[in-house]
Design a protein around this motif. Sequence first.
Motif, PDB file in Angstrom:
ATOM      1  N   SER A  72       6.050  51.251   1.395  1.00  0.00           N
ATOM      2  CA  SER A  72       6.277  49.620   1.240  1.00  0.00           C
ATOM      3  C   SER A  72       6.692  49.338   2.656  1.00  0.00           C
ATOM      4  O   SER A  72       7.184  49.991   3.430  1.00  0.00           O
ATOM      5  CB  SER A  72       7.501  49.831   0.238  1.00  0.00           C
ATOM      6  OG  SER A  72       8.428  50.582   0.681  1.00  0.00           O
TER       7      SER A  72
ATOM      8  N   ARG B  87       9.731  46.035   3.967  1.00  0.00           N
ATOM      9  CA  ARG B  87      10.674  45.293   3.473  1.00  0.00           C
ATOM     10  C   ARG B  87      10.385  43.611   3.475  1.00  0.00           C
ATOM     11  O   ARG B  87      10.952  43.129   2.460  1.00  0.00           O
ATOM     12  CB  ARG B  87      11.855  45.415   4.262  1.00  0.00           C
ATOM     13  CG  ARG B  87      12.921  46.744   4.297  1.00  0.00           C
ATOM     14  CD  ARG B  87      14.079  46.995   4.658  1.00  0.00           C
ATOM     15  NE  ARG B  87      14.103  46.424   5.932  1.00  0.00           N
ATOM     16  CZ  ARG B  87      14.092  47.075   6.901  1.00  0.00           C
ATOM     17  NH1 ARG B  87      13.927  48.463   6.934  1.00  0.00           N
ATOM     18  NH2 ARG B  87      14.236  46.638   8.304  1.00  0.00           N
TER      19      ARG B  87
ATOM     20  N   LYS C 155       8.479  40.900   2.224  1.00  0.00           N
ATOM     21  CA  LYS C 155       7.668  40.537   0.804  1.00  0.00           C
ATOM     22  C   LYS C 155       6.861  39.561   0.957  1.00  0.00           C
ATOM     23  O   LYS C 155       6.032  39.477  -0.057  1.00  0.00           O
ATOM     24  CB  LYS C 155       8.754  40.629  -0.342  1.00  0.00           C
ATOM     25  CG  LYS C 155       9.598  41.456  -0.463  1.00  0.00           C
ATOM     26  CD  LYS C 155       8.939  42.841  -0.762  1.00  0.00           C
ATOM     27  CE  LYS C 155      10.073  44.122  -1.004  1.00  0.00           C
ATOM     28  NZ  LYS C 155       9.379  45.291  -0.961  1.00  0.00           N
ATOM     29  N   SER C 156       6.895  38.880   2.021  1.00  0.00           N
ATOM     30  CA  SER C 156       6.138  37.422   2.137  1.00  0.00           C
ATOM     31  C   SER C 156       4.587  37.641   2.998  1.00  0.00           C
ATOM     32  O   SER C 156       3.899  36.583   3.082  1.00  0.00           O
ATOM     33  CB  SER C 156       6.854  36.555   2.907  1.00  0.00           C
ATOM     34  OG  SER C 156       7.394  36.757   4.024  1.00  0.00           O
TER      35      SER C 156
ATOM     36  N   LYS D 203       0.919  42.348  -1.142  1.00  0.00           N
ATOM     37  CA  LYS D 203       1.738  41.279  -0.752  1.00  0.00           C
ATOM     38  C   LYS D 203       3.046  41.569  -1.588  1.00  0.00           C
ATOM     39  O   LYS D 203       3.042  41.323  -2.973  1.00  0.00           O
ATOM     40  CB  LYS D 203       1.260  39.986  -0.664  1.00  0.00           C
ATOM     41  CG  LYS D 203       2.410  38.716  -0.286  1.00  0.00           C
ATOM     42  CD  LYS D 203       1.824  37.426  -0.069  1.00  0.00           C
ATOM     43  CE  LYS D 203       2.657  36.706   0.128  1.00  0.00           C
ATOM     44  NZ  LYS D 203       2.121  35.260   0.080  1.00  0.00           N
ATOM     45  N   GLY D 204       4.195  41.798  -0.922  1.00  0.00           N
ATOM     46  CA  GLY D 204       5.414  41.899  -1.787  1.00  0.00           C
ATOM     47  C   GLY D 204       5.685  43.069  -2.629  1.00  0.00           C
ATOM     48  O   GLY D 204       7.083  43.383  -2.566  1.00  0.00           O
ATOM     49  N   GLU D 205       4.791  43.944  -3.158  1.00  0.00           N
ATOM     50  CA  GLU D 205       4.890  45.130  -3.991  1.00  0.00           C
ATOM     51  C   GLU D 205       4.342  46.309  -3.029  1.00  0.00           C
ATOM     52  O   GLU D 205       3.451  46.346  -2.080  1.00  0.00           O
ATOM     53  CB  GLU D 205       4.074  45.038  -5.221  1.00  0.00           C
ATOM     54  CG  GLU D 205       4.477  44.011  -6.022  1.00  0.00           C
ATOM     55  CD  GLU D 205       5.700  43.959  -6.622  1.00  0.00           C
ATOM     56  OE1 GLU D 205       6.565  45.276  -6.596  1.00  0.00           O
ATOM     57  OE2 GLU D 205       6.775  43.242  -6.816  1.00  0.00           O
TER      58      GLU D 205
END
Length: 334
Positions: free
Chosen positions: A62, A64, A66-67, A87-89
């Motif tokens: 992951s 941090r 998320k954009s 994206k994001g997850e």
Amino acid sequence: MWCHLNKPFSMQQFVGIFSLLTSQTAALDCETMKKTNEFPSPKVYSETDVIMKGQNVSLFCSNRNKSLQITYVMFRGMKHLGTWDGKGEPMIFNLRISEAGDLGPYKCKTQVSNCSRYSQEFSFTFANPVTTPVLNISAFQTETARYITLRCISYNGSLPINYTFFEKDIAISPAISKNVREPAEFNLTERIIGEREEYRCEAKNRLPNHAKYSQPFTMPSTGRDSCPFCLQLLLPGLLLLLIVIILMLAFWILPKYKARKAMRDNAPRNYGNKPMEVGIYANVCQNQADDKSVPGLEPRQCVSTAQDGTGHSQEIHYATPVFQEVAQGDHGEQ
């Protein structure tokens, strides 16, 4: 020279200059994102790093931010395992750990345009689950309290093992960690309240969801006038006392028995009431069988003498019966 300077740029030169400026801008943007932490390093992790052999696990990667549209790449050592865009997850990588080579190290790479970041390495560890622990209890009781020592051990399972003691369903001890194969001990003092208390212990190591519980042990109810452990304490003493009594009786009875037997063996034997098995018999009434009975005469008595092996003589008196014939008629008249 002037003409040469004023010569217009060709399309190829223009594209080259634009690419150079773009790459410099991208490099400048990547450095800026790194410095401003806009594009931080990814993080690779799992729900647990301790697993059993042959277990299926999920590995997460992951970021941090998320954009951003991020490309995720997973490696084990230098081997490329897969690439995913997201994206994001966080991205999830499902693995099966079957041998030591599957333990890692794993590393995740995230990429945005020409900017790349790498995670820290992550590795798994094999472990064996604990087996059902064994609970032992020893107690010492006074008139007002009972002092209890609880001992718990699991004979199999990867170390370290954490032990926790329970009274019914309530933990009464902190987790006691053991790095060697030895029982964990916990001491407690219990006031005499006359209730039956139930104890058990829990054993678990770093494997999640593999905790094991011992069989419950129920302490007998007690009161001020009762002593459930008194019998256990008195049994050895009673047994020893019984052995001492048996030995005393044996040493007291055995000499008496031997003395009586010796007296019986040394006492003279009485032959008055016993028939003589061996001896010399003499009949002083000879030829009695040849003499015919005379009617009206009293029967004669014969005397026999008998002599045994010791030389003692005894007289034996015999009586000779006399029979008379009675006529049938005479018998009827009488």
